[in-house]
Write a protein that holds these residues in place. Structure first.
Motif, mmCIF file in Angstrom:
data_model
loop_
_atom_site.group_PDB
_atom_site.id
_atom_site.type_symbol
_atom_site.label_atom_id
_atom_site.label_comp_id
_atom_site.label_asym_id
_atom_site.label_seq_id
_atom_site.Cartn_x
_atom_site.Cartn_y
_atom_site.Cartn_z
ATOM 1 N N UNK A 1 0.827 -1.203 0.000
ATOM 2 C CA UNK A 1 0.000 0.000 0.000
ATOM 3 C C UNK A 1 0.864 1.257 0.000
ATOM 4 N N UNK A 2 1.907 1.265 0.836
ATOM 5 C CA UNK A 2 2.790 2.427 0.900
ATOM 6 C C UNK A 2 3.529 2.611 -0.422
ATOM 7 N N UNK A 3 4.006 1.517 -0.998
ATOM 8 C CA UNK A 3 4.702 1.589 -2.284
ATOM 9 C C UNK A 3 3.797 2.200 -3.345
ATOM 10 N N UNK A 4 2.550 1.796 -3.339
ATOM 11 C CA UNK A 4 1.589 2.318 -4.307
ATOM 12 C C UNK A 4 1.291 3.792 -4.037
ATOM 13 N N UNK A 5 1.114 4.156 -2.777
ATOM 14 C CA UNK A 5 0.799 5.550 -2.437
ATOM 15 C C UNK A 5 1.941 6.489 -2.800
ATOM 16 N N UNK A 6 3.165 6.024 -2.631
ATOM 17 C CA UNK A 6 4.323 6.855 -2.948
ATOM 18 C C UNK A 6 4.617 6.890 -4.446
ATOM 19 N N UNK A 7 4.027 5.976 -5.191
ATOM 20 C CA UNK A 7 4.261 5.936 -6.640
ATOM 21 C C UNK A 7 5.563 5.276 -7.022
ATOM 22 N N UNK A 8 6.044 4.337 -6.212
ATOM 23 C CA UNK A 8 7.282 3.630 -6.509
ATOM 24 C C UNK A 8 7.057 2.660 -7.667
ATOM 25 N N UNK A 9 7.904 2.721 -8.678
ATOM 26 C CA UNK A 9 7.784 1.879 -9.864
ATOM 27 C C UNK A 9 8.823 0.763 -9.816
ATOM 28 N N UNK A 10 8.366 -0.442 -9.533
ATOM 29 C CA UNK A 10 9.246 -1.605 -9.452
ATOM 30 C C UNK A 10 8.660 -2.743 -10.283
ATOM 31 N N UNK A 11 9.505 -3.616 -10.803
ATOM 32 C CA UNK A 11 10.970 -3.589 -10.727
ATOM 33 C C UNK A 11 11.561 -2.571 -11.700
#
Length: 324
Positions: free
Chosen positions: A5-15
């Motif tokens: 959820x945090x990764x999505x909220x921050x907009x982190x693009x992985x891999x």
């Protein structure tokens, strides 16, 4: 669940992508050079800054501290990424800054202020105590229930975040090469590759070969530590200290010209503090046939590009002096 959820909220693009480079370097051994584009993870929280902070931030999101405290210079990529995350998480940040920039604010410091961080200017003598337990205990007493994150984000909690770089890979490499400053990224890569054929090479971006070894070793189990006397030296990782250009953030007109040419040739932004020294060193090693024939090498782009905003005038003037 919190992590995703945090990764999505921050907009982190992985891999991040793995991309083969078509370089015009002399390459008699037919070495393949690839790059992992961690600079594209996020426009602000790019590269190894997210990797090293991710596990700590997941914990902070689950159980927020009263405040986060960390350390850096006036152009710190670590503080810049952390400040953005703290603002998104609604957690106060105290940024302890080496030097007084109150009359000469950098773009990074302006961002921190805009994101609501508290800036505390300290002199070099005080800043040198940033790992001293007595000094840290005073900080804890003055700021109860706070979380202290070391300079650069390098701590044991960072290693599993860095290890995700390796678990994301879609192919096997003989060698992973990364810049080394505070040791956490190098240690995470070493641990993640210990049961594979992949070796790790660090390019030191600051002076002090033994010092850098100590920074890396502090995070490693005994069996992975590099013994400087050579009696128990591991062959799984090496540290090269030939390409620091005089120290941290030191640069020469030749290095700056190399960075500009690399960007032009490959359409990949780099800077002369971390990634520039990484690729400069890698070129020297490839051209001197340092690597076995046919080696497949992955260079880790650790981001750190926000600091370039303070460099245009310096790069134009070919200034030899440090920016930090």
């Amino acid at each position: 669940m919190i992590a995703s959820k945090l990764t999505q909220e921050l907009g982190i693009q992985l891999p991040s992508a793995e991309q083969q480079l078509r370089l015009n370097w002399k390459n008699d051994h037919g070495v393949e050079v690839w790059i992992k584009r961690d600079d594209l993870i996020h426009p602000i929280i790019s590269g190894n800054k997210w990797r090293k902070l991710s596990q700590t931030l997941f914990s902070a999101a689950h159980s927020p501290p009263a405040k986060i405290i960390s350390f850096g210079g006036g152009h710190s990529n670590h503080l810049h990424a952390l400040g953005f995350c703290c603002q998104k998480l609604n957690i106060p940040l105290l940024a302890v800054i080496r030097g007084d920039y109150s009359q000469n604010m950098t773009p990074m410091l302006n961002d921190l202020e805009r994101w609501g961080a508290q800036l505390e200017w300290v002199n070099k003598i005080t800043y040198a105590k940033r790992t001293d337990n007595t000094y840290l205990e005073v900080l804890r007493q003055n700021h109860p229930n706070s979380l202290i994150i070391p300079e650069g984000g390098s701590q044991h909690q960072a290693l599993s975040g860095v290890a995700s770089i390796v678990t994301e890979l879609t192919q096997e490499f003989d060698l992973i090469v990364a810049p080394v400053a505070s040791g956490g990224t190098m240690a995470g890569l070493i641990q993640a590759t210990q049961n594979s054929k992949t070796r790790v090479l660090g390019i030191g971006v600051l002076k002090g070969h033994d010092y850098l070894h100590e920074l890396v070793n502090q995070f490693l189990p005994n069996e992975s530590k590099k013994q400087l006397n050579g009696q128990k030296a591991s062959t799984d990782w090496q540290l090269n200290s030939d390409f620091h250009f005089g120290g941290y953030a030191k640069k020469t007109p030749e290095l700056i010209a190399f960075c500009e040419q690399f960007e032009q040739d490959n359409n990949i932004p780099i800077e002369p503090i971390y990634s520039g020294k990484l690729f400069w060193g890698l070129r020297q090693l490839v051209e001197s046939n340092h690597f076995p024939a046919g080696s497949k090498i992955l260079a880790l782009h650790t981001g750190g590009l926000q600091g370039k905003r303070a460099l245009p005038n310096i790069m134009t003037k070919r200034n030899k002096h440090a920016v930090d």
